[in-house]
Write an enzyme that holds these catalytic residues in place. Structure first.
Site, PDB file in Angstrom:
ATOM      1  N   SER A  89       0.825  -1.196   0.000  1.00 32.38           N
ATOM      2  CA  SER A  89       0.000   0.000   0.000  1.00 32.38           C
ATOM      3  C   SER A  89       0.872   1.265   0.000  1.00 32.38           C
ATOM      4  CB  SER A  89      -0.975  -0.040   1.191  1.00 32.38           C
ATOM      5  OG  SER A  89      -2.017   0.879   1.027  1.00 32.38           O
ATOM      6  N   ASP A 110      -5.659  -3.750  -2.282  1.00 30.37           N
ATOM      7  CA  ASP A 110      -4.718  -3.377  -1.213  1.00 30.37           C
ATOM      8  C   ASP A 110      -4.047  -4.601  -0.588  1.00 30.37           C
ATOM      9  OD1 ASP A 110      -3.461  -2.382   1.053  1.00 30.37           O
ATOM     10  OD2 ASP A 110      -5.132  -1.112   1.634  1.00 30.37           O
TER      11      ASP A 110
END
Length: 288
Positions: free
Chosen positions: A41, A178
């Site tokens: 991320s 993610d």
């Protein structure tokens, strides 16, 4: 000069993840060599800029001037984004979702592609000065996906595609989201790359948050699960590395995931945390 191979594992955390830039600045100032980098991320974003040799202080000045919430067209409130996601989901239930359209890609991805193309100078993994890996998650199977080839901006976009806020990223027939869903602080990845000393940076959300609504309870349950999974993964890596792991946890718990107006404070917190552990880092790396 250290003969140990030093790996940097940078975790997710949205706006809190800009603390990674502070850590990188401190390590650079102290001439700590980095041989491998893995990121999830926002950790993937910051890892990419370090891997390509970006001027970190210039980057610090740039991101402190940018209005990232405006650029990405997201609210600084996680709860408001969840509410918007519910609204979008109802519309998509009737009309279908545009991220399944193979001819185009959603407008929200266009925005993060543009930002991450800027931050990574449109470079590819083959252009990195330091071996680098990005962690994402397969939306359909839940499998951890480690990306090491292709354009950097698309890999980090996939790793940072927060479910409900950004559309999944299509990559080689998979829809990726993610990486923090499966591997918040990718310590095992950087060890698999060859690191025998790991500096891990955890900027995940704290579990001590006020819970007043059903949505609060939903978000809190995700934080608890993420916290426990990350703890287990880091402790397993600590054993595997025979204790040659330094865990940094910058004081950024008060910053919510999408509050990018606090970039400067996050960077400062990361730098402070790195310097608080600098003696330990140098000892493990045998630099003194």
């Amino acid at each position: 000069m250290s003969k140990r191979k030093i790996g940097l594992a940078l975790g997710g955390g949205g706006a809190r993840g800009f603390a990674h830039l502070g850590v990188l600045l401190a390590l650079e100032e102290e001439n700590i060599p980095i041989h491998f980098i893995s990121g999830t991320s926002m950790g993937a974003v910051m890892g990419a800029v370090r891997a390509i040799g970006t001027d970190l202080d210039r980057l610090r000045r740039l991101v402190c001037m940018l209005d990232i919430n405006e650029l990405l067209q997201v609210s600084d409130s996680t709860i408001r984004e969840v509410q918007r996601a519910i609204g979008r989901g109802l519309i998509e239930y009737v009309r279908g979702s545009d991220w399944h359209d193979s001819e185009t890609f959603p407008r929200d991805l266009a925005r993060i592609y543009e930002l991450f193309s800027l931050l990574t100078a449109n470079k590819s993994f083959s252009d990195t000065e330091i071996p680098f890996a990005v962690v994402a998650a397969d939306l359909q199977t839940g499998e951890r996906v480690v990306l090491t080839e292709g354009e950097l901006y698309k890999a980090v976009a996939a790793s940072a595609a927060i479910p409900g806020t950004f559309s999944p990223v299509e990559h080689q027939g998979r829809y990726l989201i993610d990486g923090g869903v499966i591997d918040k602080v990718p310590v095992s990845v950087v060890m698999e790359m060859g690191a025998d000393v790991v500096i891990a940076v955890d900027t995940g959300a704290p579990t001590k948050r006020s819970v007043k609504t059903t949505i609060d309870a939903l978000l809190q349950s995700q934080r608890i699960t993420s916290h426990e999974l990350t703890h287990l993964q880091i402790e397993a890596a600590r054993v595997r590395s025979k204790g040659r792991l330094v865990l940094l946890r910058p004081e950024v718990g008060w910053i919510t995931m999408l509050a990018f107006k606090h970039v400067a404070e996050a960077i400062a917190a990361g730098k402070d945390e790195a310097y608080a552990h600098m003696d330990e880092i140098k000892e493990l790396c045998k630099l003194r």
